[in-house]
Write a protein that holds these residues in place. Structure first.
Motif, PDB file in Angstrom:
ATOM      1  N   SER A 142       0.829  -1.208   0.000  1.00 53.88           N
ATOM      2  CA  SER A 142       0.000   0.000   0.000  1.00 53.88           C
ATOM      3  C   SER A 142       0.862   1.255   0.000  1.00 53.88           C
ATOM      4  O   SER A 142       0.459   2.278   0.497  1.00 53.88           O
ATOM      5  N   GLY A 143       2.037   1.133  -0.508  1.00 54.48           N
ATOM      6  CA  GLY A 143       2.877   2.310  -0.611  1.00 54.48           C
ATOM      7  C   GLY A 143       4.256   2.064  -0.039  1.00 54.48           C
ATOM      8  O   GLY A 143       4.513   1.052   0.600  1.00 54.48           O
ATOM      9  N   PRO A 144       5.152   2.998  -0.279  1.00 58.32           N
ATOM     10  CA  PRO A 144       6.504   2.842   0.252  1.00 58.32           C
ATOM     11  C   PRO A 144       6.500   2.977   1.764  1.00 58.32           C
ATOM     12  O   PRO A 144       5.697   3.705   2.341  1.00 58.32           O
ATOM     13  N   GLY A 145       7.360   2.231   2.379  1.00 59.70           N
ATOM     14  CA  GLY A 145       7.474   2.304   3.819  1.00 59.70           C
ATOM     15  C   GLY A 145       6.450   1.483   4.568  1.00 59.70           C
ATOM     16  O   GLY A 145       6.349   1.589   5.780  1.00 59.70           O
ATOM     17  N   GLU A 146       5.680   0.654   3.898  1.00 59.42           N
ATOM     18  CA  GLU A 146       4.680  -0.182   4.586  1.00 59.42           C
ATOM     19  C   GLU A 146       5.408  -1.331   5.278  1.00 59.42           C
ATOM     20  O   GLU A 146       6.114  -2.107   4.647  1.00 59.42           O
ATOM     21  N   GLU A 147       5.239  -1.417   6.571  1.00 59.65           N
ATOM     22  CA  GLU A 147       5.927  -2.420   7.385  1.00 59.65           C
ATOM     23  C   GLU A 147       4.915  -3.140   8.263  1.00 59.65           C
ATOM     24  O   GLU A 147       3.791  -2.665   8.454  1.00 59.65           O
ATOM     25  N   CYS A 148       5.332  -4.276   8.793  1.00 60.80           N
ATOM     26  CA  CYS A 148       4.503  -5.038   9.712  1.00 60.80           C
ATOM     27  C   CYS A 148       5.388  -5.564  10.826  1.00 60.80           C
ATOM     28  O   CYS A 148       6.436  -6.155  10.567  1.00 60.80           O
ATOM     29  N   LEU A 149       5.002  -5.315  12.048  1.00 65.44           N
ATOM     30  CA  LEU A 149       5.702  -5.840  13.211  1.00 65.44           C
ATOM     31  C   LEU A 149       4.914  -7.049  13.699  1.00 65.44           C
ATOM     32  O   LEU A 149       3.750  -6.921  14.090  1.00 65.44           O
ATOM     33  N   ALA A 155      -2.823  -0.471  11.484  1.00 63.21           N
ATOM     34  CA  ALA A 155      -3.590  -1.609  11.989  1.00 63.21           C
ATOM     35  C   ALA A 155      -2.887  -2.180  13.212  1.00 63.21           C
ATOM     36  O   ALA A 155      -1.656  -2.198  13.285  1.00 63.21           O
ATOM     37  N   LEU A 156      -3.683  -2.651  14.164  1.00 60.43           N
ATOM     38  CA  LEU A 156      -3.170  -3.273  15.379  1.00 60.43           C
ATOM     39  C   LEU A 156      -4.079  -4.438  15.723  1.00 60.43           C
ATOM     40  O   LEU A 156      -5.274  -4.244  15.968  1.00 60.43           O
ATOM     41  N   VAL A 157      -3.520  -5.643  15.715  1.00 60.60           N
ATOM     42  CA  VAL A 157      -4.293  -6.850  16.019  1.00 60.60           C
ATOM     43  C   VAL A 157      -3.526  -7.636  17.074  1.00 60.60           C
ATOM     44  O   VAL A 157      -2.357  -7.972  16.879  1.00 60.60           O
ATOM     45  N   ILE A 158      -4.186  -7.914  18.202  1.00 59.76           N
ATOM     46  CA  ILE A 158      -3.602  -8.704  19.279  1.00 59.76           C
ATOM     47  C   ILE A 158      -4.536  -9.879  19.554  1.00 59.76           C
ATOM     48  O   ILE A 158      -5.762  -9.692  19.617  1.00 59.76           O
ATOM     49  N   GLY A 185       0.129 -11.427  17.351  1.00 60.90           N
ATOM     50  CA  GLY A 185      -0.246 -10.037  17.133  1.00 60.90           C
ATOM     51  C   GLY A 185       0.490  -9.442  15.948  1.00 60.90           C
ATOM     52  O   GLY A 185       1.527  -9.954  15.527  1.00 60.90           O
ATOM     53  N   GLN A 186      -0.090  -8.379  15.398  1.00 64.60           N
ATOM     54  CA  GLN A 186       0.519  -7.668  14.274  1.00 64.60           C
ATOM     55  C   GLN A 186       0.261  -6.179  14.426  1.00 64.60           C
ATOM     56  O   GLN A 186      -0.817  -5.774  14.839  1.00 64.60           O
ATOM     57  N   VAL A 187       1.261  -5.402  14.067  1.00 60.99           N
ATOM     58  CA  VAL A 187       1.116  -3.953  13.998  1.00 60.99           C
ATOM     59  C   VAL A 187       1.552  -3.546  12.597  1.00 60.99           C
ATOM     60  O   VAL A 187       2.707  -3.727  12.227  1.00 60.99           O
ATOM     61  N   HIS A 188       0.620  -3.024  11.807  1.00 67.99           N
ATOM     62  CA  HIS A 188       0.937  -2.516  10.465  1.00 67.99           C
ATOM     63  C   HIS A 188       1.184  -1.017  10.588  1.00 67.99           C
ATOM     64  O   HIS A 188       0.410  -0.311  11.236  1.00 67.99           O
ATOM     65  N   TYR A 189       2.235  -0.563   9.942  1.00 70.49           N
ATOM     66  CA  TYR A 189       2.572   0.852  10.026  1.00 70.49           C
ATOM     67  C   TYR A 189       3.327   1.284   8.785  1.00 70.49           C
ATOM     68  O   TYR A 189       3.845   0.454   8.021  1.00 70.49           O
TER      69      TYR A 189
END
Length: 149
Positions: A51-58, A85-88, A68-72
């Motif tokens: 969804s664009g440059p710099g899209e990361e997922c922790l 996005a934040l999913v725990i 869990g996931q944190v999209h940023y």
């Protein structure tokens, strides 16, 4: 032999079975909190052209299972990070894992000003505690490619 027969001591009311066999709500919550702080690993992955440059997922990983996931998105030109996005996992709610994940992002990307596009029912308190302002979902970095919209 003389007098009343000795009786075995009776357990206090409410205590049945072995002394340490009961696990109440507080003990279970404490165990999950310790688990969230000791046994969770953080893995950062880059999502290519999603969804664009710099899209990361922790990813928050516990024993080879993603819990869990944190999209940023990050932009070094703007010095800004946006949590999208934040999913725990349900069993890790109210353990402080979300706080720890957002703190990890701040540590991993120093010097970025963080904001969020989240508008879920459970996140306003978390974002207020972490001093992360909420912005509208259509707010985009000017350095993002127009094709990523």
């Amino acid at each position: 032999m003389f007098g009343p027969a000795p009786t075995a001591p009776t357990p206090p009311p409410g205590q049945v079975g072995a002394k340490h066999s009961r696990r109440g709500k507080i003990t279970g919550r404490l165990r999950r909190r310790l688990l969230a702080y000791r046994a969770i690993d953080f893995l950062s992955i880059h999502i290519p052209d999603h969804s664009g440059p710099g899209e990361e997922c922790l990813l928050l990983v516990h024993v080879r299972q993603v819990v869990g996931q944190v999209h940023y998105q990050t932009c070094s030109d703007c010095a800004q990070g946006v949590i999208t996005a934040l999913v725990i996992d349900e069993r890790f709610h109210s353990t402080g894992l979300a706080n720890r994940a957002l703190s990890h992002l701040r540590f991993r990307h120093p010097g970025l000003a963080w904001c969020s596009t989240l508008n879920m029912r459970t996140t306003p308190d978390l974002l207020r505690r972490m001093s992360i302002p909420t912005v509208p979902a259509d707010t985009r970095c000017p350095h993002a490619s127009p094709a990523a919209a």
